[in-house]
Design a protein around this motif. Structure first.
Motif, PDB file in Angstrom:
ATOM      1  N   LEU A   1      -2.157   5.485  -9.923  1.00  0.00           N
ATOM      2  CA  LEU A   1      -1.292   6.082  -8.899  1.00  0.00           C
ATOM      3  C   LEU A   1      -1.151   7.556  -9.243  1.00  0.00           C
ATOM      4  CD1 LEU A   1       1.702   3.557  -8.515  1.00  0.00           C
ATOM      5  CD2 LEU A   1      -0.223   3.857  -6.952  1.00  0.00           C
ATOM      6  N   CYS A   2      -0.839   8.386  -8.272  1.00  0.00           N
ATOM      7  CA  CYS A   2      -0.591   9.806  -8.571  1.00  0.00           C
ATOM      8  C   CYS A   2       0.912  10.028  -8.730  1.00  0.00           C
ATOM      9  CB  CYS A   2      -1.171  10.698  -7.481  1.00  0.00           C
ATOM     10  SG  CYS A   2      -0.207  10.696  -5.958  1.00  0.00           S
ATOM     11  N   SER A   3       1.320  11.297  -8.902  1.00  0.00           N
ATOM     12  CA  SER A   3       2.742  11.584  -9.137  1.00  0.00           C
ATOM     13  C   SER A   3       3.598  11.100  -7.971  1.00  0.00           C
ATOM     14  CB  SER A   3       2.943  13.083  -9.384  1.00  0.00           C
ATOM     15  OG  SER A   3       2.341  13.855  -8.359  1.00  0.00           O
TER      16      SER A   3
ATOM     17  N   GLY B   1      -4.945   5.537   0.230  1.00  0.00           N
ATOM     18  CA  GLY B   1      -4.553   4.160   0.504  1.00  0.00           C
ATOM     19  C   GLY B   1      -4.493   3.289  -0.735  1.00  0.00           C
ATOM     20  N   CYS B   2      -3.797   3.779  -1.761  1.00  0.00           N
ATOM     21  CA  CYS B   2      -3.753   3.038  -3.027  1.00  0.00           C
ATOM     22  C   CYS B   2      -2.909   1.770  -2.927  1.00  0.00           C
ATOM     23  CB  CYS B   2      -3.163   3.917  -4.121  1.00  0.00           C
ATOM     24  SG  CYS B   2      -4.176   5.358  -4.480  1.00  0.00           S
ATOM     25  N   GLY B   3      -3.345   0.740  -3.611  1.00  0.00           N
ATOM     26  CA  GLY B   3      -2.570  -0.488  -3.711  1.00  0.00           C
ATOM     27  C   GLY B   3      -1.428  -0.305  -4.694  1.00  0.00           C
TER      28      GLY B   3
ATOM     29  N   THR C   1       0.860  -1.184   0.000  1.00  0.00           N
ATOM     30  CA  THR C   1       0.000   0.000   0.000  1.00  0.00           C
ATOM     31  C   THR C   1       0.893   1.230   0.000  1.00  0.00           C
ATOM     32  OG1 THR C   1      -1.497  -1.289   1.377  1.00  0.00           O
ATOM     33  CG2 THR C   1      -1.989   1.047   1.160  1.00  0.00           C
ATOM     34  N   CYS C   2       0.480   2.270  -0.690  1.00  0.00           N
ATOM     35  CA  CYS C   2       1.289   3.484  -0.844  1.00  0.00           C
ATOM     36  C   CYS C   2       1.668   4.069   0.516  1.00  0.00           C
ATOM     37  CB  CYS C   2       0.508   4.504  -1.666  1.00  0.00           C
ATOM     38  SG  CYS C   2       1.394   6.062  -1.914  1.00  0.00           S
ATOM     39  N   ALA C   3       2.839   4.685   0.560  1.00  0.00           N
ATOM     40  CA  ALA C   3       3.362   5.268   1.802  1.00  0.00           C
ATOM     41  C   ALA C   3       2.729   6.610   2.127  1.00  0.00           C
ATOM     42  CB  ALA C   3       4.866   5.472   1.663  1.00  0.00           C
ATOM     43  N   TYR C   4       2.031   7.201   1.169  1.00  0.00           N
ATOM     44  CA  TYR C   4       1.583   8.580   1.369  1.00  0.00           C
ATOM     45  C   TYR C   4       0.138   8.667   1.846  1.00  0.00           C
ATOM     46  CZ  TYR C   4       5.971   9.728  -1.030  1.00  0.00           C
ATOM     47  OH  TYR C   4       7.274   9.836  -1.400  1.00  0.00           O
ATOM     48  N   CYS C   5      -0.731   9.204   1.033  1.00  0.00           N
ATOM     49  CA  CYS C   5      -1.957   9.763   1.604  1.00  0.00           C
ATOM     50  C   CYS C   5      -3.015   8.729   1.972  1.00  0.00           C
ATOM     51  CB  CYS C   5      -2.536  10.830   0.684  1.00  0.00           C
ATOM     52  SG  CYS C   5      -3.524  10.192  -0.663  1.00  0.00           S
ATOM     53  N   GLY C   6      -4.053   9.242   2.617  1.00  0.00           N
ATOM     54  CA  GLY C   6      -5.135   8.412   3.144  1.00  0.00           C
ATOM     55  C   GLY C   6      -6.033   7.784   2.097  1.00  0.00           C
TER      56      GLY C   6
HETATM   57  S1  SF4 Z   1      -3.405   9.142  -4.189  1.00  0.00           S
HETATM   58 FE1  SF4 Z   1      -1.189   9.149  -4.584  1.00  0.00          FE
HETATM   59  S2  SF4 Z   1      -0.228   9.560  -2.621  1.00  0.00           S
HETATM   60 FE2  SF4 Z   1      -2.344   8.987  -2.203  1.00  0.00          FE
HETATM   61  S3  SF4 Z   1      -2.232   6.768  -1.795  1.00  0.00           S
HETATM   62 FE3  SF4 Z   1      -2.705   7.029  -3.967  1.00  0.00          FE
HETATM   63  S4  SF4 Z   1      -0.733   6.999  -5.032  1.00  0.00           S
HETATM   64 FE4  SF4 Z   1      -0.323   7.330  -2.827  1.00  0.00          FE
END
Ligand code: SF4
Ligand SMILES: Nc1nc2c(c(=O)[nH]1)N[C@H]1C(S)=C(S)[C@@H](COP(=O)(O)OP(=O)(O)OC[C@H]3O[C@@H](n4cnc5c(=O)[nH]c(N)nc54)[C@H](O)[C@@H]3O)O[C@H]1N2
Ligand SMILES: Nc1nc2c(c(=O)[nH]1)N[C@H]1C(S)=C(S)[C@@H](COP(=O)(O)OP(=O)(O)OC[C@H]3O[C@@H](n4cnc5c(=O)[nH]c(N)nc54)[C@H](O)[C@@H]3O)O[C@H]1N2
Ligand SMILES: [Mo]
Length: 894
Positions: A48-50, A20-22, A13-18
């Motif tokens: 995924l985002c940047s 919570g993307c796989g 799971t992504c390290a960043y925002c809430g």
């Molecule tokens: S929106 Fe971007 S930062 Fe947030 S969980 Fe998904 S990939 Fe990570």
């Protein structure tokens, strides 16, 4: 170059925002890691985002803390842990349990958080454990508890896609929850009748898909939503049946709202009556409404009331817990929700039980077999650091957060840490602004190495799985807390794996629950190690084993079932705050940028992410700028009684008159003068204790620089040293080195010598061009013919194409032609300046996009994507591309 052979792909799971993307992470034998979106994850379905896409660029070890340190000197784990245990035990023995504290983070995993909370509340016996969630979600928690009787987020992400009206208040979803924003944008594109209303003092990137933008005055939200409740009653849009069967307090709230006419709302919010009327009418006639809110709501002296004013409107219309409806607090950090589940705030107990409830305390104490249990609320973040500063706290442990940068009035944090007899910092990065104050530094396992669970904004628990070994001596946070607990002589901390901790947490959530508490994952207890490893993303509650298979999106409260003892929700009467008088001041609003994460310890490692916006700035309305005598690209002093920052002026109509926006990200490590936490006040919501980080009163003034400079360099600049010499310095990583903005108050006598200082090579060869009349100087620094760096000096802000200059570091040869172009600071016609980076994924600049649009070749975001690939990967820049297209076509830029 041959592609590096790939090893096994790991789902995490992504390290960043809430959101919570796989994420699918595939390490290669050469040490690189390929990152892709997980198509099967229900939060992002492959997107995924940047920031998420660049995760692979932030895994390097060069900045990592790899060994414990005591007093700045490497030490063994044994010594470090013994020392932490001894100093905490001593403080407790001599001064009582409330003389120690933990300050933690929504970026810890649930398992880490669970162990720390158990240690503090059950074994040390204090509730002095608070977290950066106090700065983030505390008002939402208070609002939820007041209305629902529990900290429940009622809806799911699909509700956004199903809604007919999505209201975003105090949320810049496009930049802060980009994948959720993309889902919303896609849903709107497919169903254009869907309406989106953004309520924000700034015209943000989120407004690109909005049908209406209400540029509300700071803290106008309570008045707006009280006015909305009044309109709903007047228009007969309320759901009498729902109100009668499932709520209490409606008539009081309705009565209190009666005086809030559209005219009064206009007076209190600075909005026009027509736009308010249109918004109310839209809300009245749209059954499927989702109201999203985030820090523009929570980080306020009226934060809890804002939350309840919003929820009141949803309760009154019964628009809650049904498809496409509900109030929706989006969480910031990857595990903000998990932290709330384990009760990791100083006024909560574990598993959504209440610290003030004797039965809950007894239940938790018995389950933990704990010698004691905290029986009163501990200190909330701001008070906690005040208590450190005045000597009440003798030992403090900070983990997973950087409060010297991110706390309100952060100068007080520095004073506090400097005075505190014993400070422990658990970190992944060796040098952070906070780690500088640690007596003991403990190296923690980072994303990609750690193993456990996080919960996203829609209550979905996902696994973070390791795909890299822990480097050096780094260890998981839970293991560090458990080790210290054992060394303090406590039993119940013999965990071998994260799975054991998760199991204990799941079992505790089920103790005497029977549906009486919202949070329950009893159905996930008893997982084998293999089942835990394989755990697919799942929303709570998971009350029974059979719920493990549940894949439908879950919701609360369509049929009532609130968690107050009578099962009813509460309307809360909220009073709009008295608007602040400004008298020559501006309201300082602070927040986030698209490509940086908080204090940049991770995103600052990526050249791609650092290219989007490379220095701290103050966004100013043109009239305010003129009033204060500030011109484009000037440097501005932003001043409050708490402190001062110096940042670049960015003058734009997007900014509301009377307010100034400065991003929260810059630190001593990147721009010592740009740390806006030093300026913010410590005023806070009286109920939630959440600091009002968006409304500090400030004055601004042009910074009178004797000189400005821009430099490119191969080696990292020694910022600590330079900060003593220059007033303004902001450094950002580039593909092959660094770019640095500088300014000083006293004239620079010897530019060549300064160039040498910058490169850290006092004997570097220099080539200089100098024009004493204009005060311009250009210096290129070499060592054995290899370019070390270049410095562009001027009396006014330097006009050199930044992206062109940065590219010069990538050239291996610097012949005479190159050298003279370098000194001229401009490329030949064959090398046009790409402009500021817009698309971080494919490194496409603003000038490239503008030129394409001006040529008539592209007039839509899709066409730009086809020609330049910009915006076709993560999509985070699509709203900025749209702005460029609009600007070019309106003749605003070319
Ligand atoms: S929106 Fe971007 S930062 Fe947030 S969980 Fe998904 S990939 Fe990570
Ligand atoms: N790129 C990026 N994404 C992130 C983060 C990051 O650091 N970088 N951090 C994550 C975290 S922890 C969090 S908490 C979230 C935060 O996500 P957001 O809350 O969306 O982000 P902010 O930029 O803090 O603030 C949102 C907006 O509130 C507006 N605002 C200010 N005052 C008011 C007001 O009085 N009323 C209203 N209605 N609006 C107001 C601001 O102008 C701003 O645009 O983002 C998460 N995502
Ligand atoms: N002015 C202003 N200030 C704000 C805000 C604002 O809008 N305006 N927003 C507030 C909000 S909402 C938030 S959430 C906070 C965020 O503020 P912080 O929590 O201070 O920001 P981060 O940079 O995310 O800090 C995380 C730290 O933990 C380290 N770390 C990362 N992973 C791990 C790990 O696994 N273990 C350990 N032990 N350490 C780790 C990182 O290197 C980093 O130093 O800022 C708040 N401050
Ligand atoms: Mo946050």
């Amino acid at each position: 170059m041959q592609a590096a052979a790939a090893t096994k792909t790991v789902r995490t799971t992504c390290a960043y925002c809430g959101v919570g993307c796989g994420v699918l992470a595939t390490p290669a034998v050469d040490g690189s890691v390929a990152i892709a979106g997980d198509p099967d994850h229900p939060a992002n379905f492959g997107r995924l985002c940047s920031k998420g896409s660049a995760l692979g660029e932030t895994l390097g070890l060069e900045e990592r803390l790899l060994q414990p340190q005591i007093g700045g000197v490497p030490a063994t784990w044994d010594r470090a842990l013994d020392m932490v245990a001894a100093r905490f035990s001593e403080a407790v023995a001599d001064h009582g349990p409330d003389s120690v504290a933990f300050y933690l983070s929504g970026q810890l995993l649930t398992e880490d958080y669970y162990v720390a909370n158990k240690l503090m509340k059950g074994f040390i016996g204090s509730a002095n454990i608070d977290t950066n969630s106090r700065l983030c979600m505390a008002s939402a928690v208070t609002g939820h508890k007041r209305a629902f009787g529990a900290d429940t987020v009622p809806g799911s992400y699909v509700d956004l896609e199903m809604a007919d009206l999505v209201v975003l208040t105090g949320s810049n979803l496009a930049w802060c929850h980009p994948v959720l924003f993309q889902r919303l944008a896609a849903a709107k594109a497919a169903r254009p009748q869907m309406q989106v209303v953004v309520i924000d003092p700034r015209r943000t990137a989120t407004c690109e898909i909005a049908d209406a933008h209400l540029a509300i005055a700071a803290d106008g939200d309570v008045a707006l939503f009280v006015g909305l409740l009044n309109a709903l009653v007047k228009e007969g849009a309320i759901d009498r049946d729902y109100i009668e069967r499932h709520t209490l307090g409606f008539s009081d709230a309705a009565r209190a709202a009666q005086t809030m006419s559209v005219r009064k709302v206009a007076a209190e919010t600075g909005l026009g009556e027509a736009e308010i009327g249109d918004f109310f009418e839209l809300f009245v006639r749209s059954e499927r409404v989702v109201t999203i809110y985030s820090q523009g709501v929570n980080q306020s002296c009226s934060g809890s009331d804002k939350v309840n004013a919003i929820i009141n409107c949803h309760l009154a219309t019964g628009r809650i817990g049904r498809p496409g409806m509900g109030p929706f607090s989006v969480t910031g950090q990857p595990n903000a929700m998990g932290g709330r589940e384990v009760g990791g705030l100083s006024n909560m107990l574990a598993a959504h039980m209440a610290l003030e409830d004797a039965a809950d305390r007894a239940r938790v104490q018995a389950f933990w077999r704990a010698p004691r249990i905290a029986d009163h609320a501990g200190l909330k973040a701001v008070e906690l650091f005040d208590a450190v500063a005045d000597g009440r706290i003798k030992a403090l442990w900070i983990a997973g957060t950087n409060p010297v940068v991110s706390m309100a009035r952060s100068g007080q944090v520095e004073r506090a840490l400097a005075r505190c007899p014993f400070v422990v910092v658990s970190e992944v990065i060796a040098k952070t602004d906070t780690a500088a104050f640690g007596d003991v530094l403990l190296p923690a396992a980072a994303w990609g190495e750690k193993n456990g669970t996080v919960t996203n904004s829609e209550r979905r628990i996902s696994r973070q799985r390791p795909f890299l070994a822990c480097p050096g001596e780094a260890r998981p946070d839970w293991a560090i807390f458990a080790d210290v607990a054992r060394r303090m002589g406590f039993e119940g901390f013999d965990y071998q794996t994260a799975a054991e901790i998760f199991d204990e947490h799941a079992r505790l959530s089920a103790v005497e629950n029977h549906g009486s508490r919202d949070f329950e994952i009893g159905g996930l207890s008893g997982l084998t190690e293999a089942e835990y490893d394989a755990l697919a993303p799942i929303q709570w509650p998971v009350r029974a084993r059979r719920d493990r298979q549940e894949t439908r999106d879950s919701r609360f409260f369509a049929e009532g079932g609130f968690f107050h003892s009578d099962g009813r929700a509460r309307f809360v009467v909220t009073d709009p705050p008295v608007a602040a008088t400004l008298a020559g001041k501006l309201v300082l609003n602070t927040g986030r940028l698209r490509d940086h994460w908080h204090t940049m310890t991770r995103t600052g490692l990526s050249a791609r992410l650092s290219a989007h916006i490379a220095e701290p700035f103050a966004e100013l309305n043109p009239r305010d700028a003129a009033n204060f005598g500030i011109k484009e690209a000037d440097l501005v002093r932003v001043m409050s009684p708490q402190g001062e920052a110096i940042v670049r002026a960015l003058i734009t109509e997007r900014q509301r008159l009377g307010s100034v926006f400065v991003p929260m990200h810059w630190t001593r490590r990147f721009a010592p003068s740009g740390r806006i936490g030093a300026v913010t006040h410590a005023a806070r919501d009286p109920l939630s204790g959440q600091p009002a980080l968006k409304t500090t009163k400030v004055t601004i003034k042009r910074f009178e620089a004797a000189w400005h400079a821009f430099a490119i360099m191969r080696a990292r600049p020694d910022i600590d040293r330079l900060a003593g010499e220059v007033a303004y310095i902001a450094a950002a990583r580039t593909q092959d080195g660094w770019r640095v903005e500088l300014a000083g108050e006293a004239a620079l006598a010897d530019p060549a010598a300064f160039g040498q200082t910058l490169t850290g090579d006092p004997d570097a060869e220099t080539v200089i061009y100098r024009d004493r009349k204009t005060g311009t100087a250009r210096v290129a620094m070499f060592r054995n013919g290899r370019l070390l760096g270049a410095l562009y000096l001027s009396r006014s802000p330097v006009e050199v194409s930044r992206n062109w200059a940065v590219m010069q570091l990538t050239l291996s040869e610097h012949d005479a032609g190159n050298r003279s172009r370098l000194l001229a600071g401009r490329g030949g016609a064959d090398r046009p300046d790409p402009g500021a980076t817009i698309c971080a994924c494919f490194s496409v600049g603003a000038n490239q996009i503008a030129a394409l649009v001006a040529s008539g070749e592209a007039t839509t975001v899709e066409a730009v994507g086809n020609a330049l690939r910009a915006g076709t990967n993560c999509g985070s820049c699509r709203s900025e591309i749209k702005t460029i297209i609009d600007d070019v076509r309106l003749g605003l830029s070319a």
